[in-house]
Motif scaffolding. Sequence first.
Motif, PDB file in Angstrom:
ATOM      1  N   LEU A 147       4.023  -1.844  -5.749  1.00 25.30           N
ATOM      2  CA  LEU A 147       2.738  -2.202  -6.227  1.00 25.30           C
ATOM      3  C   LEU A 147       2.504  -2.965  -7.419  1.00 25.30           C
ATOM      4  O   LEU A 147       1.559  -3.518  -7.457  1.00 25.30           O
ATOM      5  CB  LEU A 147       2.687  -0.616  -6.833  1.00 25.30           C
ATOM      6  CG  LEU A 147       1.696   0.640  -6.218  1.00 25.30           C
ATOM      7  CD1 LEU A 147       1.735   1.471  -6.644  1.00 25.30           C
ATOM      8  CD2 LEU A 147       0.778   0.237  -5.381  1.00 25.30           C
ATOM      9  N   ASN A 186      -3.712  -3.059   4.295  1.00 25.62           N
ATOM     10  CA  ASN A 186      -5.074  -4.474   4.937  1.00 25.62           C
ATOM     11  C   ASN A 186      -6.359  -4.544   4.397  1.00 25.62           C
ATOM     12  O   ASN A 186      -6.780  -5.357   4.500  1.00 25.62           O
ATOM     13  CB  ASN A 186      -4.995  -5.010   6.663  1.00 25.62           C
ATOM     14  CG  ASN A 186      -3.460  -4.946   7.623  1.00 25.62           C
ATOM     15  OD1 ASN A 186      -3.054  -6.086   7.352  1.00 25.62           O
ATOM     16  ND2 ASN A 186      -2.583  -3.700   7.039  1.00 25.62           N
ATOM     17  N   PHE A 187      -6.413  -3.489   3.520  1.00 25.01           N
ATOM     18  CA  PHE A 187      -7.964  -3.511   2.808  1.00 25.01           C
ATOM     19  C   PHE A 187      -7.821  -3.503   1.906  1.00 25.01           C
ATOM     20  O   PHE A 187      -8.866  -3.064   1.414  1.00 25.01           O
ATOM     21  CB  PHE A 187      -8.355  -2.377   3.990  1.00 25.01           C
ATOM     22  CG  PHE A 187      -8.705  -2.945   5.086  1.00 25.01           C
ATOM     23  CD1 PHE A 187      -9.581  -3.240   5.860  1.00 25.01           C
ATOM     24  CD2 PHE A 187      -7.861  -2.043   6.232  1.00 25.01           C
ATOM     25  CE1 PHE A 187      -8.986  -3.908   7.353  1.00 25.01           C
ATOM     26  CE2 PHE A 187      -7.848  -2.427   7.623  1.00 25.01           C
ATOM     27  CZ  PHE A 187      -9.018  -2.702   8.421  1.00 25.01           C
ATOM     28  N   THR A 188      -7.199  -3.242   0.767  1.00 26.18           N
ATOM     29  CA  THR A 188      -7.009  -3.419  -0.854  1.00 26.18           C
ATOM     30  C   THR A 188      -5.955  -4.194  -1.499  1.00 26.18           C
ATOM     31  O   THR A 188      -5.352  -4.818  -0.462  1.00 26.18           O
ATOM     32  CB  THR A 188      -6.252  -2.096  -0.921  1.00 26.18           C
ATOM     33  OG1 THR A 188      -5.159  -1.417  -0.718  1.00 26.18           O
ATOM     34  CG2 THR A 188      -6.916  -0.236   0.075  1.00 26.18           C
ATOM     35  N   ASP A 189      -6.471  -4.388  -2.914  1.00 23.81           N
ATOM     36  CA  ASP A 189      -5.222  -5.216  -3.175  1.00 23.81           C
ATOM     37  C   ASP A 189      -4.113  -4.636  -3.939  1.00 23.81           C
ATOM     38  O   ASP A 189      -3.532  -4.632  -4.899  1.00 23.81           O
ATOM     39  CB  ASP A 189      -6.655  -5.870  -4.012  1.00 23.81           C
ATOM     40  CG  ASP A 189      -7.385  -6.671  -3.815  1.00 23.81           C
ATOM     41  OD1 ASP A 189      -7.777  -7.451  -2.327  1.00 23.81           O
ATOM     42  OD2 ASP A 189      -8.563  -6.673  -4.107  1.00 23.81           O
ATOM     43  N   PHE A 190      -3.638  -3.555  -3.555  1.00 22.33           N
ATOM     44  CA  PHE A 190      -2.568  -2.849  -4.436  1.00 22.33           C
ATOM     45  C   PHE A 190      -1.347  -3.548  -4.234  1.00 22.33           C
ATOM     46  O   PHE A 190      -0.856  -3.100  -5.299  1.00 22.33           O
ATOM     47  CB  PHE A 190      -2.933  -1.067  -3.662  1.00 22.33           C
ATOM     48  CG  PHE A 190      -3.538  -0.499  -4.065  1.00 22.33           C
ATOM     49  CD1 PHE A 190      -4.222  -0.503  -5.436  1.00 22.33           C
ATOM     50  CD2 PHE A 190      -4.631   0.835  -3.108  1.00 22.33           C
ATOM     51  CE1 PHE A 190      -4.859   0.773  -5.840  1.00 22.33           C
ATOM     52  CE2 PHE A 190      -4.975   1.391  -3.043  1.00 22.33           C
ATOM     53  CZ  PHE A 190      -5.998   1.389  -4.412  1.00 22.33           C
ATOM     54  N   VAL A 228      -4.069   0.852   6.328  1.00 19.12           N
ATOM     55  CA  VAL A 228      -5.452   0.436   5.839  1.00 19.12           C
ATOM     56  C   VAL A 228      -4.887  -0.294   4.279  1.00 19.12           C
ATOM     57  O   VAL A 228      -5.936  -1.064   3.019  1.00 19.12           O
ATOM     58  CB  VAL A 228      -5.714   1.640   4.995  1.00 19.12           C
ATOM     59  CG1 VAL A 228      -7.259   1.340   4.847  1.00 19.12           C
ATOM     60  CG2 VAL A 228      -5.987   2.391   6.808  1.00 19.12           C
ATOM     61  N   LEU A 229      -3.877   0.609   3.282  1.00 18.97           N
ATOM     62  CA  LEU A 229      -3.611   0.197   1.829  1.00 18.97           C
ATOM     63  C   LEU A 229      -3.391  -0.965   2.131  1.00 18.97           C
ATOM     64  O   LEU A 229      -3.337  -2.423   1.577  1.00 18.97           O
ATOM     65  CB  LEU A 229      -2.629   0.996   1.175  1.00 18.97           C
ATOM     66  CG  LEU A 229      -3.275   2.433   0.965  1.00 18.97           C
ATOM     67  CD1 LEU A 229      -2.011   3.045   0.432  1.00 18.97           C
ATOM     68  CD2 LEU A 229      -4.434   2.791   0.361  1.00 18.97           C
ATOM     69  N   LYS A 232       0.844  -6.718  -2.630  1.00 20.85           N
ATOM     70  CA  LYS A 232       0.418  -8.059  -3.006  1.00 20.85           C
ATOM     71  C   LYS A 232       1.451  -8.888  -2.483  1.00 20.85           C
ATOM     72  O   LYS A 232       2.706  -8.591  -3.107  1.00 20.85           O
ATOM     73  CB  LYS A 232      -0.135  -8.822  -4.574  1.00 20.85           C
ATOM     74  CG  LYS A 232      -1.283  -8.147  -5.102  1.00 20.85           C
ATOM     75  CD  LYS A 232      -1.838  -9.034  -6.437  1.00 20.85           C
ATOM     76  CE  LYS A 232      -2.973  -8.618  -7.163  1.00 20.85           C
ATOM     77  NZ  LYS A 232      -2.746  -6.629  -7.232  1.00 20.85           N
ATOM     78  N   SER A 271      -0.681   3.516   5.622  1.00 21.34           N
ATOM     79  CA  SER A 271       0.193   2.320   4.949  1.00 21.34           C
ATOM     80  C   SER A 271      -0.374   0.927   5.044  1.00 21.34           C
ATOM     81  O   SER A 271      -0.751   0.064   4.358  1.00 21.34           O
ATOM     82  CB  SER A 271       1.432   1.874   4.708  1.00 21.34           C
ATOM     83  OG  SER A 271       1.574   1.696   6.175  1.00 21.34           O
TER      84      SER A 271
END
Length: 438
Positions: free
Chosen positions: A354, A425-429, A422-423, A431, A420
């Motif tokens: 993270l 590819n579709f969030t900015d958690f 979804v998190l 980098k 994982s």
Amino acid sequence: IIHLLVILFSVSTWIGINGIFIELPLLVNIAPESWNLPAYIVIVTQSANVGPAIYIFLRKNKCELNESLCILCLLCLQVLAMGLLIFFHDKTTVIGGEKHSLILLVSVFFNALVGCFSSVLFLPYFRDFDDIYIVSYFIGEGLSGVLPSIVALIQGVGERLECNTREIIPLNASYVKFPGQYYFLFLTLVLVLSLVAFIILQYSPSVQSRKNLRDPNFFTQTKVQLVDYKRHNELDVSPNVWYIGHTLSRKENKEANCSLSKEANNLYILRKIYLYILIGICCFFSNGFLPSIQSYSCLPYGQLAYQLSITCAQFVNPLACFSTFWLKVSNIKIINCLSLICLIAGCYVICIALLSPAPPLQSSIIGVGLIVLFWIILSGIVSYLKLIIVSLVKHISSSKALFDVGIVMQVGSASGAIISFVLINFTDFFKVYDSCSV
């Protein structure tokens, strides 16, 4: 010999998917999907869960399926799918006006089908074998990642990454020691050996004669003994059972014993449910969630840390399973302690991922050592826990419980991978660490 056959058979579970993922540095150069190819592979791999879902639905609706025939068909399809890659791994097909690696993705699907079926079909196959062969099964499953890793290291995959004006130039085929078709030929030969091993396991009279022969010393407690164990340790009443029997009336003694049996049986059921939940959580993280974020937690510490964490984790997996030949744990307190260690290591790895691309201790040897160490701990202890829990459930419960355990394992793995995906590819958690921009 049976141990060797079981290991060879179980190698087939994930060697196809592991082998294709390990070869990605080469495949992304020749596939029209380029660096989007891993995402396509993940989607295709998860879509293969439809196979086990249909199988579970049929089983739950009392539809009798020939288990060994299903395994035989899956292994034959896997051999054919991997064999196609020897000749067509670099071929493309035009779909909707765009080129796609159709043959490669079809091969991924059938290889993933075997992996997805491993928990609900391959593992329950050993319900009639001695408990000790569960150890050999998990050793082989661990080797399904080690064998392609060794061949890929010899091939030279992943050794060269160059930066040029903020663009990463991936591994070129001219850098490797032998081309991809020989790599896939090796995987196909291993799968043929797995197929032969299963045929011998299923149809050899000498192997069949050893079925239902249990080793009473693999765990020190049978189902009945486990209940007595719980009376000693949790109810703390069994030392007085004989005294009660001599002093109370026969009716009171019967009522007391009945009450003790019900309470002990309830504790047994609760413990069994707890083990199911625990192995589901283990598979959620080890097979689904954590592998997806490994690059985010390791790459900020350098390419060496990333390669060490992957390679060491692959090797420690079968070693941890192999250790159960001598270190067999059936005490729930020890299992809880090992789970706590995994929780601490997992929290550290997730926090580092993270905090990517700038985690603490990024430029120090201590940071590199810690991240590699925690990945080794996670891989080793989780592999050991999964094997111990499966063996314990099989030993204290009916053999059919392996099918239920397989469902829990597969649901845990699939849900971890989906969450994982979804998190990431579709969030900015999470980098990505870009070494070329540093």
